[in-house]
Design a protein around this motif. Structure first.
Motif, PDB file in Angstrom:
ATOM      1  N   ILE A  76       0.854  -1.247  -0.205  1.00 31.68           N
ATOM      2  CA  ILE A  76      -0.003  -0.082   0.016  1.00 31.68           C
ATOM      3  C   ILE A  76       0.703   1.254   0.063  1.00 31.68           C
ATOM      4  O   ILE A  76       0.899   2.301  -0.485  1.00 31.68           O
ATOM      5  CB  ILE A  76      -0.935   0.029   1.219  1.00 31.68           C
ATOM      6  CG1 ILE A  76      -1.950  -1.302   1.105  1.00 31.68           C
ATOM      7  CG2 ILE A  76      -1.661   1.375   1.543  1.00 31.68           C
ATOM      8  CD1 ILE A  76      -2.992  -1.393   2.092  1.00 31.68           C
ATOM      9  N   GLU A  77       1.838   1.227   0.978  1.00 32.00           N
ATOM     10  CA  GLU A  77       2.858   2.540   0.812  1.00 32.00           C
ATOM     11  C   GLU A  77       3.414   2.645  -0.486  1.00 32.00           C
ATOM     12  O   GLU A  77       3.772   3.620  -0.959  1.00 32.00           O
ATOM     13  CB  GLU A  77       3.972   2.220   1.902  1.00 32.00           C
ATOM     14  CG  GLU A  77       3.185   2.284   3.525  1.00 32.00           C
ATOM     15  CD  GLU A  77       4.065   1.735   4.430  1.00 32.00           C
ATOM     16  OE1 GLU A  77       3.987   2.019   5.606  1.00 32.00           O
ATOM     17  OE2 GLU A  77       5.239   1.211   4.084  1.00 32.00           O
ATOM     18  N   THR A  78       4.048   1.714  -1.129  1.00 31.65           N
ATOM     19  CA  THR A  78       4.732   1.773  -2.332  1.00 31.65           C
ATOM     20  C   THR A  78       3.668   2.211  -3.310  1.00 31.65           C
ATOM     21  O   THR A  78       4.137   2.897  -4.350  1.00 31.65           O
ATOM     22  CB  THR A  78       5.413   0.493  -2.856  1.00 31.65           C
ATOM     23  OG1 THR A  78       4.334  -0.714  -2.563  1.00 31.65           O
ATOM     24  CG2 THR A  78       6.552   0.202  -1.896  1.00 31.65           C
ATOM     25  N   SER A  79       2.456   1.623  -3.632  1.00 34.54           N
ATOM     26  CA  SER A  79       1.466   2.169  -4.434  1.00 34.54           C
ATOM     27  C   SER A  79       1.182   3.849  -4.396  1.00 34.54           C
ATOM     28  O   SER A  79       1.078   4.262  -5.264  1.00 34.54           O
ATOM     29  CB  SER A  79       0.190   1.341  -4.164  1.00 34.54           C
ATOM     30  OG  SER A  79       0.404  -0.085  -4.546  1.00 34.54           O
ATOM     31  N   LEU A  80       0.980   4.190  -3.186  1.00 30.67           N
ATOM     32  CA  LEU A  80       0.755   5.425  -2.946  1.00 30.67           C
ATOM     33  C   LEU A  80       1.935   6.428  -3.304  1.00 30.67           C
ATOM     34  O   LEU A  80       1.761   7.572  -4.173  1.00 30.67           O
ATOM     35  CB  LEU A  80       0.582   5.653  -1.421  1.00 30.67           C
ATOM     36  CG  LEU A  80      -0.766   5.068  -1.225  1.00 30.67           C
ATOM     37  CD1 LEU A  80      -1.048   5.228   0.502  1.00 30.67           C
ATOM     38  CD2 LEU A  80      -2.259   5.624  -1.851  1.00 30.67           C
ATOM     39  N   ASP A 105       8.989   3.039 -15.079  1.00 28.47           N
ATOM     40  CA  ASP A 105       9.688   1.655 -15.610  1.00 28.47           C
ATOM     41  C   ASP A 105       9.578   0.656 -14.372  1.00 28.47           C
ATOM     42  O   ASP A 105       8.999  -0.559 -14.702  1.00 28.47           O
ATOM     43  CB  ASP A 105      11.179   1.868 -16.080  1.00 28.47           C
ATOM     44  CG  ASP A 105      11.711   0.578 -16.582  1.00 28.47           C
ATOM     45  OD1 ASP A 105      11.446   0.176 -17.610  1.00 28.47           O
ATOM     46  OD2 ASP A 105      12.428  -0.125 -15.740  1.00 28.47           O
ATOM     47  N   ARG A 106      10.044   1.113 -13.130  1.00 28.46           N
ATOM     48  CA  ARG A 106      10.013   0.105 -12.162  1.00 28.46           C
ATOM     49  C   ARG A 106      10.221   0.797 -10.824  1.00 28.46           C
ATOM     50  O   ARG A 106      10.964   1.952 -10.836  1.00 28.46           O
ATOM     51  CB  ARG A 106      11.073  -1.035 -12.425  1.00 28.46           C
ATOM     52  CG  ARG A 106      12.532  -0.672 -12.366  1.00 28.46           C
ATOM     53  CD  ARG A 106      13.425  -1.787 -12.466  1.00 28.46           C
ATOM     54  NE  ARG A 106      14.755  -1.561 -12.240  1.00 28.46           N
ATOM     55  CZ  ARG A 106      15.648  -1.233 -13.348  1.00 28.46           C
ATOM     56  NH1 ARG A 106      15.094  -0.847 -14.596  1.00 28.46           N
ATOM     57  NH2 ARG A 106      16.958  -0.642 -13.056  1.00 28.46           N
ATOM     58  N   LEU A 107       9.894   0.405  -9.675  1.00 26.51           N
ATOM     59  CA  LEU A 107      10.116   0.518  -8.403  1.00 26.51           C
ATOM     60  C   LEU A 107      10.991  -0.096  -7.564  1.00 26.51           C
ATOM     61  O   LEU A 107      10.940  -1.490  -7.736  1.00 26.51           O
ATOM     62  CB  LEU A 107       8.993   0.853  -7.573  1.00 26.51           C
ATOM     63  CG  LEU A 107       8.800   1.900  -6.790  1.00 26.51           C
ATOM     64  CD1 LEU A 107       8.710   3.260  -7.199  1.00 26.51           C
ATOM     65  CD2 LEU A 107       7.114   1.952  -5.698  1.00 26.51           C
ATOM     66  N   GLU A 108      12.197   0.338  -6.757  1.00 29.93           N
ATOM     67  CA  GLU A 108      13.037  -0.375  -6.269  1.00 29.93           C
ATOM     68  C   GLU A 108      13.250   0.041  -4.699  1.00 29.93           C
ATOM     69  O   GLU A 108      12.989   1.379  -4.760  1.00 29.93           O
ATOM     70  CB  GLU A 108      14.448  -0.523  -6.944  1.00 29.93           C
ATOM     71  CG  GLU A 108      14.366  -1.108  -8.368  1.00 29.93           C
ATOM     72  CD  GLU A 108      14.169  -2.714  -8.292  1.00 29.93           C
ATOM     73  OE1 GLU A 108      14.179  -3.268  -7.325  1.00 29.93           O
ATOM     74  OE2 GLU A 108      13.970  -3.168  -9.592  1.00 29.93           O
ATOM     75  N   THR A 109      13.777  -0.805  -3.967  1.00 27.49           N
ATOM     76  CA  THR A 109      14.067  -0.219  -2.537  1.00 27.49           C
ATOM     77  C   THR A 109      15.653  -0.641  -2.304  1.00 27.49           C
ATOM     78  O   THR A 109      16.038   0.100  -1.264  1.00 27.49           O
ATOM     79  CB  THR A 109      13.186  -0.958  -1.623  1.00 27.49           C
ATOM     80  OG1 THR A 109      13.269  -2.414  -1.619  1.00 27.49           O
ATOM     81  CG2 THR A 109      11.783  -0.377  -1.657  1.00 27.49           C
TER      82      THR A 109
END
Length: 380
Positions: A186-190, A217-221
């Motif tokens: 949920i946090e990454t989507s927001l 393109d993409r989301l990384e941590t």
């Protein structure tokens, strides 16, 4: 004789270590003290530098990146970085992004949001990845028209602030606690929704300079999985400060120089519409003047190099044999440049040259000269 020698020794020792009566010490004790001081100085000369002294010598400060206030060997290493100040239009673009992003985030969060430009500087990509505080959310985006990638980093305070605002959290003056746990879906989507807003405004900010489309393109941590260029490559780092009353954080936008290379000529401009090198008005004027200029053309019958001694031996009545047939073509020159070849003849009382071959084409384009000639014909 012995008394004189003893007095001389006493005077020498007094001059070297002081009087024996001072501080109740003897010459032997003072001599030992002098030897101890000399030994201590020698040890200090051989002392190994500590880490702080080594960092100061190298000009290395882990808290700072880029070229600001650096000295020593590290300043020499970082001198290869290209400063963003050589791209003045880039600062104008990000100033426009700040204005657009302030309005967009206010509509996105329904809260009082203030966005400010914190810093623009040049960094090495590898150094920047190592300096990102964890946890953080890293977004990789692609610039389609430039055929390159960029990265947006959202720090933890801003990520938690956005989640708190969008999910209806209370407006508290207490500072949000940054947890070390991984982000939930949920946090990454927001946060991803906020990053998409930033990319849309970045497109609008770059549109007057160069139309471009930024696609998520993409989301990384993990910074290791967000590599978009080589660690030693230079990049532009832009840090935006986002304040939502008593909470907020920072957004960092990183653009490698390889990504913005296709629009480098545009970013070199100091203002919109500035022209470098080519001016159509001056180009047409120059072509018109060259078209109407007069030049001297020579017809060379024969050209041959002779030794200076043979030329000095020439006398009146000597004959020079020209290795040339009667129907041979003569060369037409303008200065030292050959233009074409022709055949010599007579026209009335004048000696004439009939052009036998087409003119030699210049390596540069003749479009400007042809256009100027057309304009001259129309005005005639």
């Amino acid at each position: 004789m012995d008394d004189d020698l003893a007095a001389e020794w006493e005077a020498a020792m007094t001059e070297q270590v002081g009087s024996a009566a001072e501080d109740g010490g003897s010459w032997a004790s003072k001599l030992e003290t002098q030897i101890a001081k000399t030994e201590e100085k020698r040890k200090n000369a051989d002392r190994v530098l500590n880490q702080d002294e080594v960092d100061s010598f190298l000009g290395f400060n882990p808290a700072e990146l880029g070229l600001s206030d650096q000295s020593g060997i590290r300043a020499i290493i970082n001198s290869a970085l290209v400063s963003y100040e050589r791209l003045p239009m880039l600062e104008i673009v990000f100033d426009r992004l700040v204005r657009l992003l302030t309005a967009s985030l206010r509509n996105f969060t329904s809260d009082n949001v203030e966005v400010s430009l914190d810093i623009i500087k040049s960094v090495r990509f590898g150094d920047y990845l190592n300096s990102i505080p964890l946890p953080a959310i890293l977004s990789v985006f692609k610039a389609k028209q430039w055929d390159g990638f960029g990265m947006i980093a959202v720090d933890s305070p801003l990520a938690y602030s956005i989640v708190d605002v969008l999910l209806g959290g209370r407006r508290s003056t207490a500072k949000l606690k940054v947890e070390g746990r991984p982000y939930t879906s949920i946090e990454t989507s927001l946060v991803q929704r906020m990053i998409e807003v930033v990319l849309e405004d970045a497109e609008l900010a770059f549109r007057p300079v160069s139309p471009v489309s930024f696609s998520f393109d993409r989301l990384e941590t993990n910074p290791k999985f967000a590599a978009i260029t080589r660690p030693a490559n230079a990049a532009i780092l832009v840090r935006l400060r986002v304040d939502m009353e008593e909470r907020g954080g920072s957004i960092e936008i990183l653009l490698p120089y390889a990504t913005i290379e296709p629009i480098r000529d545009v970013l070199l401009q100091g203002f919109m519409g500035e022209k470098f090198g080519r001016d159509a008005t001056w180009e047409g004027h120059l072509a018109t003047e060259i078209w109407s200029a007069k030049t001297e053309v020579k017809a060379v019958l024969y050209d041959k190099k002779l030794p200076l001694r043979r030329i000095l031996d020439l006398d009146v009545g000597d004959t020079l044999m020209l290795d040339l047939k009667p129907d041979a073509l003569v060369e037409i020159r303008c200065g030292d440049e050959p233009l074409t070849q022709g055949r010599i003849g007579r026209s009335g009382e004048h000696v004439a040259i009939q052009v036998a071959k087409p003119l030699r084409r210049s390596r540069t384009t003749l479009a400007a000269f042809e256009a100027a000639g057309q304009v001259r014909k129309e005005t005639a």
